[in-house]
Design a protein around this motif. Structure first.
Motif, mmCIF file in Angstrom:
data_model
loop_
_atom_site.group_PDB
_atom_site.id
_atom_site.type_symbol
_atom_site.label_atom_id
_atom_site.label_comp_id
_atom_site.label_asym_id
_atom_site.label_seq_id
_atom_site.Cartn_x
_atom_site.Cartn_y
_atom_site.Cartn_z
ATOM 1 N N TYR B 167 0.754 -1.290 -0.287
ATOM 2 C CA TYR B 167 0.215 -0.168 -0.003
ATOM 3 C C TYR B 167 0.984 1.123 -0.066
ATOM 4 O O TYR B 167 2.074 0.837 1.065
ATOM 5 N N LYS B 169 0.555 5.229 0.551
ATOM 6 C CA LYS B 169 -0.260 6.531 0.256
ATOM 7 C C LYS B 169 -0.328 7.590 0.011
ATOM 8 O O LYS B 169 -0.893 8.220 0.134
ATOM 9 N N LYS B 170 0.968 7.851 -0.807
ATOM 10 C CA LYS B 170 1.004 8.675 -2.104
ATOM 11 C C LYS B 170 0.471 8.568 -2.786
ATOM 12 O O LYS B 170 0.560 9.611 -3.828
ATOM 13 N N TRP B 172 -2.193 6.469 -3.684
ATOM 14 C CA TRP B 172 -4.021 6.504 -3.086
ATOM 15 C C TRP B 172 -4.320 6.396 -1.728
ATOM 16 O O TRP B 172 -3.991 6.402 -0.859
ATOM 17 N N SER B 173 -5.706 6.396 -1.242
ATOM 18 C CA SER B 173 -6.164 6.880 -0.169
ATOM 19 C C SER B 173 -6.375 5.323 -0.131
ATOM 20 O O SER B 173 -7.211 4.113 -1.096
ATOM 21 N N PRO B 174 -6.805 4.419 1.327
ATOM 22 C CA PRO B 174 -7.087 3.673 1.117
ATOM 23 C C PRO B 174 -8.728 2.913 1.010
ATOM 24 O O PRO B 174 -8.862 2.008 0.357
ATOM 25 N N ARG B 175 -9.760 3.931 1.174
ATOM 26 C CA ARG B 175 -10.943 3.192 0.616
ATOM 27 C C ARG B 175 -10.757 3.533 -1.502
ATOM 28 O O ARG B 175 -11.703 2.571 -1.871
ATOM 29 N N GLU B 176 -10.219 3.990 -2.102
ATOM 30 C CA GLU B 176 -9.419 4.080 -3.477
ATOM 31 C C GLU B 176 -8.933 2.457 -3.674
ATOM 32 O O GLU B 176 -9.104 1.986 -5.022
ATOM 33 N N LYS B 200 -4.524 -1.157 5.101
ATOM 34 C CA LYS B 200 -4.984 -0.538 3.626
ATOM 35 C C LYS B 200 -5.333 -0.467 2.868
ATOM 36 O O LYS B 200 -6.374 0.399 2.422
#
Lengths: 259, 259, 259, 259, 259, 259
Positions: B167, B169-170, B172-176, B200
């Protein structure tokens, strides 16, 4: 006298010595650009100078700022923000192999500048000269608009405006260039050009020998200068002439048509 | 056995030694990326490997290809085209100062890949394994689509598929991430993860000690592995554990839930 | 808040890696000094800072100025003139071999500074803090006199004055140090010291464990701070503690005695 | 068209810049050789190429392989084994000081090659051209035998064979060269030579001006080409002419006698 | 034959490539000087040579000694002591930009030499030649005295004495030079000079064309040589002529007036 | 006291930093060897030392000589001639990756030394100590014979003889080593060894803990020393103990059995 310049400063990544892109395991790092280099050189020669651009808020943008102010250039009007600093990669030629440049300047911070964020009137208050080149408006509409604001403010402040036409075929076509450059000439006091610039950026055509063969037709150059002066009302026209004797040797001369 | 990997290979520009971005007058040049590095390592260990990506047609794209095939990786399925190679800048930390990374990967050639241009069936014909990571679909819809085509072709060819959730974070978001990654898990035989990835990228939540404090709760990790295996039907789950003892010292361990 | 510092900035020539003076065919070049480094660090942290010194009118002096203003330090009060920039040569130690320093700082431009050439009152007009170290007055009578002028002007302007005692045995004896430093303490609001500094520069003696063995007697340090505060009327005393665990590993801690 | 070349690839260790062997504290590392360089250049120009040699099974041998395949050269027919990779040390000259080369190529892996271990017929199956130089048979009897096998296989496969005579006085005498080279000419379609090569390697003597004085007698060169063509039945003769204007400047020209 | 030379050996710190002082983040390190270089060159050519100077007892002094004896120069008569080694900084010019030198040689160890500490008679016992230049006595009275002792001892031992006048305007005025150099000429057998040296160091004036324009008046040079020989009774006069064709190209010639 | 050592000095080519053989585009250059390093270190500590070897007459041989005499080692007894200087390539390990060495020392000049060409009696006339290691006789029969001449001459001159057993499995088998080393022990006064050396070179077997696990059985070492002393009549036995704590950290201790 304080001189103001406005344009893009890029990160130049060049292969060391004569090594090729595909061999290089390191790149030499410099920050520069036509208008930034003028500001640095003038500061080195002891004049006051200021440079305006837009740089991202990361360390690469800061490194460009530090380089400029290290040389004594006033960077207080540089905007910070945007996506990235423009980059170009340079491989120096050797014998028959020409130099190569890979541009990676799309989406640079300055290409999305909002000219209204610069306090042009404050900038030109104590300035005597404003210098720009044809590269700046070629970077897109935001740059063109900011440049026009700069020219208007410079004129209001009564400072001399010089422009190096500097036509770049990788950035725009002659037709696009002429549509943008011709109206901007009304602001210009001092025009710096060579034959190709005058032709591509302003649509002027005068035969002046075969530059690639290193043969310079002085009279044709003088005629170019006189025509430019007459058509656009420039106070001064400077034509720089570079003879290509070989890959590593050039001859330099220049012609100044002053009042 | 031939192993295929698919993802982005970037130009890494790192400051030499411990020097900072603002001090560096040269950058060390490497080409790499999570999936490309796996292909190179496997080739170094004597396996056959192939890497799929899209690279610009300039010398920087060619330098990446040359690096890969120099190590013996099959590059014959790499697409050429697009705007630029993704770049990231690295400054290595020292004592209290952490390492810094500046990403400049937007608009890269691979981010606009058209998966239909790769002959996935030919690629997997003599392959035994397909490996990808969560970075690839995070690069945007074109990459996600290409990845799905790759997974489908790999399944058709009967090759084992492994995924390192990885994962970022730069990107996408966890949701995406979850919307994209959860459906893709149906293709995966071997899942590589750590606690944060599982949480995530897949929405799994199991308390497993405070990793930053270097304290590892083995039982919680085992539970994470069992849950992942059960929920997605993985054949194998591998969890890698890194303890951060200090800036320059890490402890490595791993847990494999097989069968 | 603007912080002003005053002292010597030297050219540091260090052997690359762990190579020895007798092996080195190049030296790495840096410009720095205790007080200059404080000005640079504060500018990096976003404060305004100014540095005062005297540098020769050659390119080495200019290079030091450029480094400072590149980091955003105000260099407009630096005097230019004199014979040479002070130099020191550094060889980094490895395993049992300690680091070596060769000083070549005699006859430096700043050691012959005439404090009356600096407009101290203008300098401190918009300043909030003045920082100096015990190295500056140890450089000789001209520096001592300039420092006293600086302290007097800072007091007139109502700016806080901090002093890092920083005893250097290569520059003076404890007896010489005490004769110079004790009277200067009347200007100081914030005193930074360690046990050795307090003893050598001010004649204070309090037993505080064996620093070389890395054992720190916290109570003795607290007593040192209280005694310094009481004897000289400091508002604040800061004691920095460095444990030498090995050649390349240190422990850092500090003690602040504030109002 | 696939081009096959066969010869020695050596480790070149050169002093950086113009530094001398006795001053150098590092050597620049390259892997190359006359025949290997042809394969690399053709691959760079977009042709298929394959290189045959024998390299030791250590990392230096592997580094040479990786360099070749990084440039896209087919290395699948390279034999591995033997004692060492040949080395030469290079010091670049400056002004009056000439360049110096120290060869350390005795006992190299390729000098003990067993030509029967190469599957020449498979190699030439899809090839259109075989290129070798006079250096290869000069490396000793095993190389000469392998070369003859290669020529015979190439002829069987109907591929064009070119030979650059390339006489090397450090490897053999004119008499030894002629005994080996003359019989091999029966395989050659395209002969590349200069006046000295034709004389030393094949015993041809035609006066053609004083090359060292940079004076080229074109007619004598044409006569050399015609004589070579007639005597050995070559389809094509190419003569390359290098004028030595100074240590760093040469004039290049060439003469092609085709059908 | 053993040749003895006496003078200063300095630490040269030069910017790499064509980089400027203000850009350099490292300096290349060499140890050299007119008289030391002669000793090294003669040793490289296979003669015996010895060099006399005074160097500080630190590692920089030792590095100079090691460089000399590494080349085979006898360093057993070098005195150790004093404050510092003389330094000069060099920036190599490029195109129109000339090279720059910053001298930092004041207070060097050799400038305070006590000539009585050298055992000149032992030094010259097995020597055949003593060489010095006009730089040595220009370093101050201690050097001048030591040089006179050296000349007297060399004469006692019957060794040939050569002097390269080598006038340096940064070290003394023509008037100072003549007062010191004229008396020393009585010891000299072989005088090496150019027109400027003869004029500035010995007061000789003969018009010899415009050297800066690269035009050499051979007859005037011959007359200079004859006049020097006659006036001072030299056995031999050598005049070296350097034409400045451009920044990076010189023409060299020389004139020898022997018995 | 003058110390004489005899052995091979090799050209060491090491990759910079932690880079691998296959990545390196330059090698760092050093000249060294067990016996040469002892001579250099003793000279650095202020003793007189001389080194004997055979080196080729090229610049690489000369560079090794220059390095030695630069450090003050007497090189006047070094023979010149033969084919090549021995080379070894070094890649420094990192984390789990161990260091790698590629030896290319066969056919070196010293391996064909004729011991009769060295004037051993002159060499030892003013010497007090002769040191050699087990590497020297392992280089082949010519070296073994030269070493025996050296030992005999040293004994005639009454100088102390020390030997570091230094077993090297890449050079010979234990059986070969013992046949050569056992007879040579009759010349040795001071024996330096570790457990493995004593076992492989002299056939001594005493259990002394598991060195690889860093556990040192002190009593077993003492017993080794006593046994060596008794069996061969050594005056002194020194045992050096290295604990391998990790790739970059070692513990060092030593045991001396004197009298």
């Amino acid at each position: 006298m304080k001189v103001v310049t406005f344009g893009e400063i890029m990160l130049r990544l060049s292969t060391p010595g004569f090594s090729r892109f595909m061999q290089a395991d390191r790149f030499d790092v410099h920050y520069g650009g036509g208008e930034a280099n003028v500001a640095v050189s003038l500061a080195n020669f002891g004049l006051q100078s200021a440079f305006v651009t837009r740089l991202p808020e990361n360390e690469l943008g800061q490194a460009a700022v530090n380089m400029l102010r290290g040389h004594g250039v006033d960077t207080s009007h540089i905007l910070r923000g945007g996506e990235r600093i423009g980059i170009y990669f340079l491989e120096t030629g050797a014998s028959q192999r020409p130099s190569k440049v890979i541009y990676d300047r799309a989406h640079s911070a300055v290409s999305a500048i909002d000219g209204r964020e610069v306090d042009w009137d404050a900038l030109f208050r104590d300035a005597g000269w404003f210098h720009w080149t044809g590269i700046t408006p070629a970077l897109g509409e935001p740059c063109r608009q900011a440049l026009e604001m700069a020219c208007a403010a410079a004129r209001r402040a009564g400072v001399t405006i010089s422009c190096d036409l500097n036509y770049r075929k990788k950035l725009w076509s002659p037709r696009e260039a002429q549509q943008v450059m011709q109206p901007l000439m009304s602001y210009v006091d001092v025009c710096i050009a060579n034959e190709e610039d005058a032709q591509k950026s302003l649509g002027l055509t005068i035969s002046a020998g075969d530059v690639h063969k290193g043969q310079l037709n002085m009279e044709a150059y003088a005629e170019t200068a006189r025509t430019l002066k007459k058509r656009y009302g420039f106070k001064t026209v400077a034509i720089t002439l570079r003879e290509s004797r070989s890959a590593s040797e050039n001859g330099w001369s220049a012609l100044l048509l002053d009042n």
